[in-house]
Motif scaffolding. Sequence first.
Motif, short mmCIF file in Angstrom:
data_model
loop_
_atom_site.label_atom_id
_atom_site.label_comp_id
_atom_site.label_asym_id
_atom_site.label_seq_id
_atom_site.Cartn_x
_atom_site.Cartn_y
_atom_site.Cartn_z
N UNK A 124 47.06 31.18 43.25
CA UNK A 124 45.75 31.85 43.24
C UNK A 124 45.92 33.35 43.39
N UNK A 125 46.84 33.77 44.25
CA UNK A 125 47.10 35.20 44.43
C UNK A 125 47.71 35.78 43.16
N UNK A 126 48.66 35.08 42.58
CA UNK A 126 49.28 35.54 41.33
C UNK A 126 48.21 35.70 40.24
N UNK A 127 47.34 34.70 40.11
CA UNK A 127 46.29 34.76 39.08
C UNK A 127 45.33 35.92 39.35
N UNK A 128 44.99 36.15 40.60
CA UNK A 128 44.10 37.25 40.95
C UNK A 128 44.76 38.58 40.58
N UNK A 129 46.03 38.73 40.93
CA UNK A 129 46.76 39.98 40.63
C UNK A 129 46.81 40.22 39.13
N UNK A 130 46.97 39.16 38.37
CA UNK A 130 47.02 39.27 36.91
C UNK A 130 45.64 39.45 36.28
N UNK A 131 44.60 39.37 37.11
CA UNK A 131 43.25 39.53 36.59
C UNK A 131 42.69 38.27 35.97
N UNK A 132 43.25 37.12 36.33
CA UNK A 132 42.83 35.85 35.74
C UNK A 132 41.83 35.11 36.60
N UNK A 133 41.39 35.71 37.69
CA UNK A 133 40.37 35.07 38.54
C UNK A 133 39.14 35.93 38.57
#
Length: 133
Positions: A124-133
């Motif tokens: 979830x953190x990785x996706x947030x950092x990538x702008x996917x959340x």
Amino acid sequence: MSGAVDLSRLVEKANGNIDKAVRQALILAAQGVVMNTPVDTGRLRGSWGFGVSIPKDGPTDSPDKAGGATLTKIAAAVKSQEAGPKFYITTALSYAKRIEYEGWSHTKAPAGMVRITIANLPNAIRDYVRGQL
């Protein structure tokens, strides 16, 4: 239960602001727990709360089937937090433990609510950092 997660990329996204990164990680954790909570009446989903240094006391009787009101309440509590103390996302409803560990909701939450959130938090953190959340 440990929820240690590498927050370095999240801190980088927050322009080095560790407090902001911790707040975002807390919000992502709350989203996971709340939205992984199975819904019948919405009472359990609405009972999650946020505590600093000590767990939040007592259940709330604010059913929240969609989870939005609960997440708004937690986000408001997280808003001014700084990194440092222990943070808790908890419920005091007695049957939550049975759902988490004893399979009371084996069709809706077979891996629990908290355990699955902790397992998925790095993603979830990785996706947030990538702008996917």
